[in-house]
Scaffold this motif. Structure first.
Motif, PDB file in Angstrom:
ATOM      1  N   LEU A 103       4.440   7.680   3.895  1.00 46.15           N
ATOM      2  CA  LEU A 103       5.196   7.930   2.663  1.00 46.15           C
ATOM      3  C   LEU A 103       4.313   7.651   1.457  1.00 46.15           C
ATOM      4  O   LEU A 103       3.764   6.551   1.327  1.00 46.15           O
ATOM      5  CB  LEU A 103       6.432   7.019   2.596  1.00 46.15           C
ATOM      6  N   ARG A 104       4.187   8.623   0.578  1.00 42.16           N
ATOM      7  CA  ARG A 104       3.333   8.491  -0.600  1.00 42.16           C
ATOM      8  C   ARG A 104       4.128   8.846  -1.864  1.00 42.16           C
ATOM      9  O   ARG A 104       4.180  10.020  -2.262  1.00 42.16           O
ATOM     10  CB  ARG A 104       2.086   9.383  -0.457  1.00 42.16           C
ATOM     11  N   PRO A 105       4.749   7.854  -2.488  1.00 43.45           N
ATOM     12  CA  PRO A 105       5.578   8.131  -3.665  1.00 43.45           C
ATOM     13  C   PRO A 105       4.770   8.266  -4.952  1.00 43.45           C
ATOM     14  O   PRO A 105       3.724   7.631  -5.117  1.00 43.45           O
ATOM     15  CB  PRO A 105       6.485   6.888  -3.754  1.00 43.45           C
ATOM     16  N   GLY A 240      -1.184  16.982   3.284  1.00 44.94           N
ATOM     17  CA  GLY A 240      -0.612  15.780   2.656  1.00 44.94           C
ATOM     18  C   GLY A 240      -1.678  14.906   2.026  1.00 44.94           C
ATOM     19  O   GLY A 240      -1.470  14.295   0.969  1.00 44.94           O
ATOM     20  N   ASP A 241      -2.837  14.845   2.674  1.00 48.28           N
ATOM     21  CA  ASP A 241      -3.962  14.088   2.113  1.00 48.28           C
ATOM     22  C   ASP A 241      -4.343  14.657   0.749  1.00 48.28           C
ATOM     23  O   ASP A 241      -4.459  13.931  -0.244  1.00 48.28           O
ATOM     24  CB  ASP A 241      -5.150  14.168   3.084  1.00 48.28           C
ATOM     25  N   ILE A 242      -4.503  15.953   0.697  1.00 49.27           N
ATOM     26  CA  ILE A 242      -4.988  16.604  -0.530  1.00 49.27           C
ATOM     27  C   ILE A 242      -3.919  16.576  -1.628  1.00 49.27           C
ATOM     28  O   ILE A 242      -4.186  16.187  -2.766  1.00 49.27           O
ATOM     29  CB  ILE A 242      -5.427  18.050  -0.213  1.00 49.27           C
ATOM     30  N   SER A 244      -1.463  14.593  -2.040  1.00 47.75           N
ATOM     31  CA  SER A 244      -1.104  13.257  -2.551  1.00 47.75           C
ATOM     32  C   SER A 244      -2.133  12.751  -3.563  1.00 47.75           C
ATOM     33  O   SER A 244      -1.763  12.064  -4.526  1.00 47.75           O
ATOM     34  CB  SER A 244      -0.890  12.256  -1.409  1.00 47.75           C
ATOM     35  N   ASP A 245      -3.405  13.070  -3.396  1.00 46.05           N
ATOM     36  CA  ASP A 245      -4.372  12.714  -4.451  1.00 46.05           C
ATOM     37  C   ASP A 245      -4.065  13.496  -5.725  1.00 46.05           C
ATOM     38  O   ASP A 245      -4.154  12.969  -6.835  1.00 46.05           O
ATOM     39  CB  ASP A 245      -5.818  13.005  -4.008  1.00 46.05           C
ATOM     40  N   GLU A 246      -3.672  14.754  -5.568  1.00 44.36           N
ATOM     41  CA  GLU A 246      -3.320  15.553  -6.751  1.00 44.36           C
ATOM     42  C   GLU A 246      -2.104  14.938  -7.455  1.00 44.36           C
ATOM     43  O   GLU A 246      -2.122  14.714  -8.669  1.00 44.36           O
ATOM     44  CB  GLU A 246      -3.019  17.009  -6.366  1.00 44.36           C
TER      45      GLU A 246
HETATM   46 MN    MN Z   1      -6.999  10.729   1.040  1.00 42.70          MN
END
Ligand code: MN
Ligand code: NAD
Ligand code: IPM
Length: 350
Positions: A103-105, A240-242, A244-246
């Motif tokens: 989970l990345r809020p 999701g990795d990409i 979430s940094d954005e």
């Molecule tokens: Mn990452």
């Protein structure tokens, strides 16, 4: 019962943000009568230095027996051996603990709205959460190898792997604003065709949730154009990795974003989404808020201490409002100054 925490400070800015965060936990716990025990273990480049491997057996065993794992960051330019990288340790840890749901809020508050590189009217009231599948996809597919002539990565998803993450995302959407955006590359990838079909099938079990499908390239654009329209975004591991940094930049800095990773049972892992930031390591410039907010998620979700979690989230908001931030958020404070100020604010807790 004493809550057992494993701390993995890791590399680069990791130890700088972990030590002050654990000091905050120590002081806050006295005020809030929270009983816990923390043990520190090697993971990442520092573990390669001392043991030859990024995830020593004793570190993995300690994590498996903990109630929660706190990780700061791993990696760095000094560890580039393709067969023995710090990042392998992190992937092995996620896989071994079965942490499929990450989970990345991201939230833009009244105080961060003007720190965003985007216009205030675009980012205002953004409050979204990316549910990233964390233990499958191209990160873990076989075969995977390369030589001078050819390189191979394999992207595999089973129906079961998609189903379990999609159910988590629907349940989360039900507790929030009942909107789910599923992100894939259905126009090209087989795994994405299965992904979209699975989301549509499961959607019938959650009729109160509105489902939107976006292709990942378009989604990266919509995140900048209409970020406040999103509620829950569910997607596969690499997307999701990409994304979430954005998304982390919407309130102004990658250094602000926390995350929590869950399995079906067993310890959860809490870590900021950023890396070891080698360009600022050792310079007392690291933003500690992503680490502190990861601790807050840990206290809420694994220790059921909503009171302490809320205290940490509120104090981070207040410091940002008072412009007591590291340079990435436009402030002039050092990492250690922020931790000192936090200690003085804890003294004021009655
Ligand atoms: Mn990452
Ligand atoms: P990074 O996230 O470390 O840094 C990207 C940029 O953001 C840098 O300019 C950095 O200074 C800045 N930044 C990141 N965190 C910050 C913070 N807390 N405060 C202020 N500024 C911050 O990404 P990278 O440079 O691409 O990767 C460096 C290393 O970290 C690589 O080895 C990578 O594999 C690793 N990494 C580890 C994790 C993790 O431990 N979970 C996550 C991402 C990257
Ligand atoms: C993250 C990181 C990791 C990932 C790396 C370090 C393996 O970028 O946690 O976002 O790609 O998952």
């Amino acid at each position: 019962m004493t809550f057992q925490i494993v701390s993995l400070p890791g590399d680069g800015i990791g130890p700088e943000i972990m030590s002050g965060t654990l000091d905050v936990l120590a002081s806050l716990s006295k005020k809030y009568h929270f009983e816990y025990h923390v043990t520190e273990h090697l993971m990442g480049g520092c573990a390669i230095e001392q043991t030859g491997t990024p995830l020593p057996d004793e570190t993995l065993a300690a994590c498996q027996h903990a109630d929660a794992v706190l990780l700061a960051a791993i990696g760095g330019p000094q560890w580039q051996d393709p067969n023995n990288r710090p990042e392998h340790g992190l992937l092995q840890l996620r896989k071994s603990l079965g942490l499929f749901a990450n989970l990345r809020p991201t939230r833009v508050s009244d105080h961060t709205v003007n720190l965003s590189p985007l216009k205030a009217e675009i980012v205002a009231s953004t409050n979204l959460i990316i549910v990233r599948e964390l233990t499958s996809g191209i990160y873990f597919g076989t075969p995977s190898h390369w030589d001078t002539d050819v390189a191979v990565d394999t992207l595999t998803y089973t129906t079961h792997e998609i189903e379990r993450i999609v159910h988590e995302a629907f349940k989360l959407a039900q507790q929030r604003h009942k909107k789910l955006t599923s992100v894939d590359k259905e126009n090209v990838l087989s795994s994405s065709k299965l992904w979209r079909q699975t989301v549509n099938r499961i959607a019938t079990q959650y009729p109160d949730v509105t489902v939107e499908h976006l292709l990942v390239d378009a989604c990266s654009m919509h995140l900048l154009k209409r970020p406040s329209d999103f509620d829950v975004i569910v997607t596969e591991n690499l997307f999701g990795d990409i994304l979430s940094d954005e998304a982390s930049m919407l309130p102004g800095s990658l250094g602000l974003s926390p995350s929590a990773s869950f399995s079906t049972s067993g310890p959860a892992l809490y870590e900021p989404i950023h890396g070891s930031a080698p360009d600022i390591a050792g310079r007392n410039k690291a933003n500690p808020f992503g680490m502190l907010l990861s601790l807050a998620m840990c206290l809420r979700m694994s220790a059921q201490r909503e009171d302490m979690a809320t205290w940490i989230e509120n104090i981070v908001d207040q410091l940002i409002a008072q412009k007591i931030t590291t340079p990435d958020l436009g402030g002039q404070s050092t990492t250690s100054e922020i931790f000192e100020i936090l200690q003085s604010r804890i003294k004021e807790v009655s």
